[in-house]
Scaffold this motif. Structure first.
Motif, PDB file in Angstrom:
ATOM      1  N   ASP A 114      60.220  63.374   6.507  1.00  0.00           N
ATOM      2  CA  ASP A 114      61.566  63.868   6.808  1.00  0.00           C
ATOM      3  C   ASP A 114      62.286  62.992   7.821  1.00  0.00           C
ATOM      4  O   ASP A 114      63.528  63.006   7.876  1.00  0.00           O
ATOM      5  CB  ASP A 114      61.506  65.305   7.319  1.00  0.00           C
ATOM      6  N   THR A 115      61.552  62.233   8.639  1.00  0.00           N
ATOM      7  CA  THR A 115      62.199  61.376   9.630  1.00  0.00           C
ATOM      8  C   THR A 115      62.923  60.197   8.976  1.00  0.00           C
ATOM      9  O   THR A 115      63.675  59.486   9.663  1.00  0.00           O
ATOM     10  CB  THR A 115      61.186  60.830  10.654  1.00  0.00           C
ATOM     11  N   LEU A 116      62.714  59.983   7.688  1.00  0.00           N
ATOM     12  CA  LEU A 116      63.358  58.881   6.968  1.00  0.00           C
ATOM     13  C   LEU A 116      64.530  59.346   6.109  1.00  0.00           C
ATOM     14  O   LEU A 116      65.128  58.541   5.398  1.00  0.00           O
ATOM     15  CB  LEU A 116      62.334  58.161   6.083  1.00  0.00           C
ATOM     16  N   ILE A 117      64.867  60.622   6.167  1.00  0.00           N
ATOM     17  CA  ILE A 117      65.918  61.183   5.316  1.00  0.00           C
ATOM     18  C   ILE A 117      67.209  61.349   6.112  1.00  0.00           C
ATOM     19  O   ILE A 117      67.250  62.058   7.114  1.00  0.00           O
ATOM     20  CB  ILE A 117      65.496  62.540   4.728  1.00  0.00           C
ATOM     21  N   ALA A 118      68.267  60.700   5.644  1.00  0.00           N
ATOM     22  CA  ALA A 118      69.583  60.840   6.259  1.00  0.00           C
ATOM     23  C   ALA A 118      70.305  62.030   5.652  1.00  0.00           C
ATOM     24  O   ALA A 118      70.337  62.196   4.425  1.00  0.00           O
ATOM     25  CB  ALA A 118      70.402  59.567   6.049  1.00  0.00           C
ATOM     26  N   ALA A 119      70.878  62.880   6.501  1.00  0.00           N
ATOM     27  CA  ALA A 119      71.545  64.099   6.061  1.00  0.00           C
ATOM     28  C   ALA A 119      72.986  63.806   5.661  1.00  0.00           C
ATOM     29  O   ALA A 119      73.741  63.172   6.412  1.00  0.00           O
ATOM     30  CB  ALA A 119      71.513  65.145   7.169  1.00  0.00           C
ATOM     31  N   ARG A 120      73.370  64.287   4.484  1.00  0.00           N
ATOM     32  CA  ARG A 120      74.712  64.047   3.971  1.00  0.00           C
ATOM     33  C   ARG A 120      75.686  65.115   4.453  1.00  0.00           C
ATOM     34  O   ARG A 120      75.374  66.305   4.489  1.00  0.00           O
ATOM     35  CB  ARG A 120      74.696  64.021   2.445  1.00  0.00           C
ATOM     36  N   ALA A 121      76.886  64.669   4.807  1.00  0.00           N
ATOM     37  CA  ALA A 121      78.000  65.560   5.119  1.00  0.00           C
ATOM     38  C   ALA A 121      79.258  64.920   4.543  1.00  0.00           C
ATOM     39  O   ALA A 121      79.217  63.811   4.012  1.00  0.00           O
ATOM     40  CB  ALA A 121      78.123  65.766   6.626  1.00  0.00           C
ATOM     41  N   GLU A 122      80.377  65.634   4.629  1.00  0.00           N
ATOM     42  CA  GLU A 122      81.658  65.119   4.148  1.00  0.00           C
ATOM     43  C   GLU A 122      82.635  65.060   5.317  1.00  0.00           C
ATOM     44  O   GLU A 122      82.705  65.983   6.130  1.00  0.00           O
ATOM     45  CB  GLU A 122      82.217  66.019   3.040  1.00  0.00           C
ATOM     46  N   ARG A 123      83.391  63.965   5.388  1.00  0.00           N
ATOM     47  CA  ARG A 123      84.424  63.839   6.411  1.00  0.00           C
ATOM     48  C   ARG A 123      85.635  63.151   5.798  1.00  0.00           C
ATOM     49  O   ARG A 123      85.540  62.008   5.338  1.00  0.00           O
ATOM     50  CB  ARG A 123      83.917  63.021   7.604  1.00  0.00           C
ATOM     51  N   ASP A 124      86.737  63.858   5.772  1.00  0.00           N
ATOM     52  CA  ASP A 124      87.980  63.318   5.206  1.00  0.00           C
ATOM     53  C   ASP A 124      87.770  62.793   3.789  1.00  0.00           C
ATOM     54  O   ASP A 124      88.300  61.736   3.407  1.00  0.00           O
ATOM     55  CB  ASP A 124      88.537  62.202   6.106  1.00  0.00           C
TER      56      ASP A 124
ATOM     57  N   ALA B 279      81.713  60.544   1.995  1.00  0.00           N
ATOM     58  CA  ALA B 279      80.334  60.916   2.305  1.00  0.00           C
ATOM     59  C   ALA B 279      79.886  60.207   3.576  1.00  0.00           C
ATOM     60  O   ALA B 279      80.059  58.994   3.722  1.00  0.00           O
ATOM     61  CB  ALA B 279      79.419  60.547   1.150  1.00  0.00           C
ATOM     62  N   VAL B 280      79.318  60.980   4.506  1.00  0.00           N
ATOM     63  CA  VAL B 280      78.796  60.437   5.758  1.00  0.00           C
ATOM     64  C   VAL B 280      77.341  60.871   5.874  1.00  0.00           C
ATOM     65  O   VAL B 280      77.022  62.058   5.774  1.00  0.00           O
ATOM     66  CB  VAL B 280      79.596  60.949   6.977  1.00  0.00           C
ATOM     67  N   TYR B 281      76.458  59.910   6.093  1.00  0.00           N
ATOM     68  CA  TYR B 281      75.029  60.189   6.232  1.00  0.00           C
ATOM     69  C   TYR B 281      74.614  59.989   7.683  1.00  0.00           C
ATOM     70  O   TYR B 281      74.862  58.922   8.267  1.00  0.00           O
ATOM     71  CB  TYR B 281      74.211  59.271   5.328  1.00  0.00           C
ATOM     72  N   ARG B 282      73.976  61.011   8.234  1.00  0.00           N
ATOM     73  CA  ARG B 282      73.525  60.971   9.623  1.00  0.00           C
ATOM     74  C   ARG B 282      72.060  60.575   9.667  1.00  0.00           C
ATOM     75  O   ARG B 282      71.207  61.202   9.033  1.00  0.00           O
ATOM     76  CB  ARG B 282      73.703  62.337  10.288  1.00  0.00           C
ATOM     77  N   PHE B 283      71.764  59.513  10.445  1.00  0.00           N
ATOM     78  CA  PHE B 283      70.383  59.037  10.534  1.00  0.00           C
ATOM     79  C   PHE B 283      70.075  58.641  11.975  1.00  0.00           C
ATOM     80  O   PHE B 283      70.384  57.537  12.419  1.00  0.00           O
ATOM     81  CB  PHE B 283      70.176  57.833   9.615  1.00  0.00           C
ATOM     82  N   ASP B 284      69.494  59.572  12.731  1.00  0.00           N
ATOM     83  CA  ASP B 284      69.090  59.289  14.106  1.00  0.00           C
ATOM     84  C   ASP B 284      67.670  58.725  14.093  1.00  0.00           C
ATOM     85  O   ASP B 284      66.792  59.234  13.383  1.00  0.00           O
ATOM     86  CB  ASP B 284      69.138  60.563  14.949  1.00  0.00           C
ATOM     87  N   ILE B 285      67.449  57.693  14.887  1.00  0.00           N
ATOM     88  CA  ILE B 285      66.158  57.006  14.942  1.00  0.00           C
ATOM     89  C   ILE B 285      65.496  57.341  16.271  1.00  0.00           C
ATOM     90  O   ILE B 285      66.062  57.072  17.341  1.00  0.00           O
ATOM     91  CB  ILE B 285      66.359  55.480  14.809  1.00  0.00           C
TER      92      ILE B 285
END
Length: 206
Positions: free
Chosen positions: A174-184, A187-193
């Motif tokens: 799961d630490t390698l999965i970027a979470a998808r969201a929508e902005r304007d 598609a925006v993917y959040r990936f904190d390392i």
């Protein structure tokens, strides 16, 4: 008399230090050396596929964002083809598939715009899920860290990916999965390392 090779001492290790930005991303460090920063344009204007943004922070062992990180990204195009001279006819004009960004010196945020890559055929003939390869370097990191970013909305292909399946614990995957969201409408993917700690990101020895 010269020392025998077997008796030479190991050269001390050294982290990237604050000068990494001057050498690799001088514009961000306030030095106008190039007309265009090397590696900032990953996909180019003619690339096909879904335009996306990838964002995140790099977090240290005590949970604080690191503010002097440089990241490099490699990816295939939407058809799953990496930039290579032998496959130039399968690439859109201007597609490089490689980019370089640094974190914001005040907040530690990083991000880049690109196109979502397609599944890629691996060397062993197994199909790999869409992903972006990342290399991270900063003060305090003696050797650059390699990881991969996969996409949360690719559950079916992720489940078949040989690299993800090679990670024993699902929680670590799961630490390698970027979470998808929508902005304007994008598609925006959040990936904190995370460099250390219970939720430490999986890094690869390559």
């Amino acid at each position: 008399m010269p020392q025998k090779l077997g008796y030479l001492k190991e050269t001390p290790s050294q982290t990237a230090g604050p000068y990494v930005h001057i050498g690799l991303a001088p514009g961000a460090a306030g030095f106008e050396i190039y007309d265009q920063e090397l590696g900032w344009d990953i996909a180019g204007p003619h690339a096909k596929g879904e335009r996306i943004r990838v964002e995140g922070v790099v977090i240290d062992g005590i949970g604080s964002p690191i503010k002097d990180v440089l990241l490099e990204a490699w990816q295939a195009n939407a058809a799953g083809v990496y930039s290579h001279p032998d496959r130039a006819d399968e690439l859109e004009e201007g597609f490089r598939g490689w980019g370089r960004v640094i974190t914001d010196f005040d907040t530690g945020d990083w991000g880049f715009d690109t196109v979502k890559p397609g599944p890629v055929m691996g060397r062993n003939g197994q199909m790999m899920a869409p992903h972006i390869n990342l290399w991270i370097v900063a003060r305090g990191i003696n050797v650059g860290l390699n990881t991969r970013l996969y996409f949360s909305d690719e559950a079916e292909t992720n489940a078949q990916d040989p690299i993800l399946n090679g990670i024993e614990w699902e929680r670590r995957r799961d630490t390698l999965i970027a979470a998808r969201a929508e902005r304007d409408g994008q598609a925006v993917y959040r990936f904190d390392i995370r460099l250390q700690g219970e939720a430490e990101t999986v890094f690869f020895d390559i």
